[in-house]
Scaffold this motif. Structure first.
Motif, PDB file in Angstrom:
ATOM      1  N   ALA A  92      -4.384  47.721  20.454  1.00  7.81           N
ATOM      2  CA  ALA A  92      -5.736  47.223  20.718  1.00  7.81           C
ATOM      3  C   ALA A  92      -6.507  47.191  19.410  1.00  7.81           C
ATOM      4  N   LEU A  93      -6.963  46.005  19.053  1.00 10.30           N
ATOM      5  CA  LEU A  93      -7.718  45.802  17.820  1.00 10.30           C
ATOM      6  C   LEU A  93      -8.982  45.015  18.136  1.00 10.30           C
ATOM      7  N   PRO A  94     -10.020  45.186  17.328  1.00 10.80           N
ATOM      8  CA  PRO A  94     -11.194  44.313  17.493  1.00 10.80           C
ATOM      9  C   PRO A  94     -10.803  42.855  17.234  1.00 10.80           C
ATOM     10  N   LEU A  95     -11.396  41.974  17.987  1.00 15.86           N
ATOM     11  CA  LEU A  95     -11.044  40.557  17.887  1.00 15.86           C
ATOM     12  C   LEU A  95     -11.287  40.006  16.488  1.00 15.86           C
ATOM     13  N   PHE A  96     -12.340  40.444  15.814  1.00 14.60           N
ATOM     14  CA  PHE A  96     -12.623  39.900  14.487  1.00 14.60           C
ATOM     15  C   PHE A  96     -11.533  40.265  13.484  1.00 14.60           C
ATOM     16  N   VAL A  97     -10.876  41.414  13.667  1.00 11.86           N
ATOM     17  CA  VAL A  97      -9.762  41.783  12.776  1.00 11.86           C
ATOM     18  C   VAL A  97      -8.628  40.788  12.939  1.00 11.86           C
ATOM     19  N   LEU A  98      -8.304  40.461  14.189  1.00  6.29           N
ATOM     20  CA  LEU A  98      -7.240  39.481  14.429  1.00  6.29           C
ATOM     21  C   LEU A  98      -7.610  38.111  13.872  1.00  6.29           C
ATOM     22  N   LEU A  99      -8.873  37.733  14.004  1.00  3.15           N
ATOM     23  CA  LEU A  99      -9.313  36.442  13.472  1.00  3.15           C
ATOM     24  C   LEU A  99      -9.225  36.411  11.944  1.00  3.15           C
ATOM     25  N   PHE A 100      -9.641  37.495  11.292  1.00  2.00           N
ATOM     26  CA  PHE A 100      -9.570  37.549   9.831  1.00  2.00           C
ATOM     27  C   PHE A 100      -8.123  37.566   9.349  1.00  2.00           C
ATOM     28  N   VAL A 101      -7.248  38.281  10.054  1.00  5.18           N
ATOM     29  CA  VAL A 101      -5.832  38.304   9.684  1.00  5.18           C
ATOM     30  C   VAL A 101      -5.239  36.898   9.823  1.00  5.18           C
ATOM     31  N   ALA A 102      -5.591  36.208  10.910  1.00  2.56           N
ATOM     32  CA  ALA A 102      -5.108  34.840  11.092  1.00  2.56           C
ATOM     33  C   ALA A 102      -5.629  33.922   9.986  1.00  2.56           C
ATOM     34  N   LEU A 103      -6.885  34.093   9.587  1.00  2.00           N
ATOM     35  CA  LEU A 103      -7.467  33.293   8.511  1.00  2.00           C
ATOM     36  C   LEU A 103      -6.736  33.535   7.192  1.00  2.00           C
ATOM     37  N   VAL A 104      -6.495  34.788   6.863  1.00  3.74           N
ATOM     38  CA  VAL A 104      -5.802  35.123   5.611  1.00  3.74           C
ATOM     39  C   VAL A 104      -4.366  34.599   5.635  1.00  3.74           C
ATOM     40  N   CYS A 105      -3.683  34.763   6.767  1.00  2.00           N
ATOM     41  CA  CYS A 105      -2.310  34.239   6.866  1.00  2.00           C
ATOM     42  C   CYS A 105      -2.290  32.718   6.703  1.00  2.00           C
ATOM     43  N   GLY A 106      -3.249  32.039   7.299  1.00  2.00           N
ATOM     44  CA  GLY A 106      -3.327  30.582   7.153  1.00  2.00           C
ATOM     45  C   GLY A 106      -3.582  30.161   5.720  1.00  2.00           C
ATOM     46  N   MET A 107      -4.432  30.902   5.024  1.00  2.00           N
ATOM     47  CA  MET A 107      -4.703  30.571   3.621  1.00  2.00           C
ATOM     48  C   MET A 107      -3.448  30.794   2.766  1.00  2.00           C
ATOM     49  N   ILE A 108      -2.719  31.865   3.015  1.00  2.00           N
ATOM     50  CA  ILE A 108      -1.501  32.147   2.248  1.00  2.00           C
ATOM     51  C   ILE A 108      -0.444  31.090   2.524  1.00  2.00           C
ATOM     52  N   ILE A 109      -0.239  30.745   3.789  1.00  2.00           N
ATOM     53  CA  ILE A 109       0.764  29.735   4.137  1.00  2.00           C
ATOM     54  C   ILE A 109       0.373  28.371   3.555  1.00  2.00           C
ATOM     55  N   GLY A 110      -0.899  28.008   3.628  1.00  2.00           N
ATOM     56  CA  GLY A 110      -1.350  26.737   3.047  1.00  2.00           C
ATOM     57  C   GLY A 110      -1.194  26.698   1.540  1.00  2.00           C
ATOM     58  N   SER A 111      -1.515  27.806   0.876  1.00  2.00           N
ATOM     59  CA  SER A 111      -1.361  27.868  -0.577  1.00  2.00           C
ATOM     60  C   SER A 111       0.102  27.760  -0.974  1.00  2.00           C
ATOM     61  N   LEU A 112       0.970  28.443  -0.236  1.00  2.00           N
ATOM     62  CA  LEU A 112       2.402  28.384  -0.522  1.00  2.00           C
ATOM     63  C   LEU A 112       2.946  26.971  -0.317  1.00  2.00           C
ATOM     64  N   ALA A 113       2.513  26.317   0.760  1.00  2.00           N
ATOM     65  CA  ALA A 113       2.953  24.945   1.014  1.00  2.00           C
ATOM     66  C   ALA A 113       2.488  24.004  -0.098  1.00  2.00           C
ATOM     67  N   THR A 114       1.269  24.165  -0.554  1.00  2.00           N
ATOM     68  CA  THR A 114       0.750  23.330  -1.641  1.00  2.00           C
ATOM     69  C   THR A 114       1.519  23.582  -2.924  1.00  2.00           C
ATOM     70  N   TRP A 115       1.777  24.857  -3.224  1.00  2.00           N
ATOM     71  CA  TRP A 115       2.511  25.209  -4.444  1.00  2.00           C
ATOM     72  C   TRP A 115       3.917  24.611  -4.412  1.00  2.00           C
ATOM     73  N   LEU A 116       4.595  24.699  -3.274  1.00  5.70           N
ATOM     74  CA  LEU A 116       5.943  24.138  -3.164  1.00  5.70           C
ATOM     75  C   LEU A 116       5.909  22.613  -3.257  1.00  5.70           C
ATOM     76  N   ARG A 117       4.911  22.006  -2.676  1.00  4.02           N
ATOM     77  CA  ARG A 117       4.806  20.542  -2.682  1.00  4.02           C
ATOM     78  C   ARG A 117       4.555  19.999  -4.090  1.00  4.02           C
ATOM     79  N   GLN A 118       3.874  20.754  -4.931  1.00  4.68           N
ATOM     80  CA  GLN A 118       3.550  20.296  -6.277  1.00  4.68           C
ATOM     81  C   GLN A 118       4.600  20.689  -7.302  1.00  4.68           C
ATOM     82  N   GLY A 119       5.726  21.204  -6.870  1.00  6.14           N
ATOM     83  CA  GLY A 119       6.772  21.647  -7.778  1.00  6.14           C
ATOM     84  C   GLY A 119       7.296  20.550  -8.685  1.00  6.14           C
ATOM     85  N   ARG A 120       7.456  19.348  -8.148  1.00  7.60           N
ATOM     86  CA  ARG A 120       7.997  18.264  -8.978  1.00  7.60           C
ATOM     87  C   ARG A 120       7.047  17.891 -10.107  1.00  7.60           C
TER      88      ARG A 120
END
Length: 113
Positions: A46-74
């Motif tokens: 059991a966690l406060p909802l805002f913790v789950l929302l912030f974790v989801a936000l941070v995970c989305g930012m990391i996944i998006g940054s990684l995807a951008t970094w991989l896409r710009q490799g060439r």
């Protein structure tokens, strides 16, 4: 100056919205990793909802940054190749045959004033 404008116009309103979101969603919710048996206490917390929302936000930012970094490799690979080519050309021009020893500027026309 631009940093201060960005801070005031973008960061401050986003921070206020996130703080309001955290205050409004502080009730604990059940988070489970077992979709087939949600009552399993070993995989449920059991966690406060805002913790789950912030974790989801941070995970989305990391996944998006990684995807951008991989896409710009060439483009990074191409930039490294062009940089090596420039270094090779500079090395070749610096190793070019020097001017005759008699005159320092032989073969080079005098500058007109």
């Amino acid at each position: 100056m631009l940093n201060r404008v960005v801070l005031i116009v973008v960061v401050v309103p986003v921070a206020v919205a996130l703080i309001a979101l955290a205050v409004a969603n502080r009730a604990p919710v059940a988070f489970t990793l077992d979709p087939f048996n949600p009552g399993n206490p070993a995989l449920t917390t059991a966690l406060p909802l805002f913790v789950l929302l912030f974790v989801a936000l941070v995970c989305g930012m990391i996944i998006g940054s990684l995807a951008t970094w991989l896409r710009q490799g060439r483009y990074r690979r191409e930039a490294r190749a062009k940089g090596k080519e420039v270094q090779n050309l500079l090395r070749q021009t610096s190793q070019a045959a020097p001017a005759p020893a008699g005159e320092a500027g032989a073969g080079v026309p005098a500058a007109r004033t």
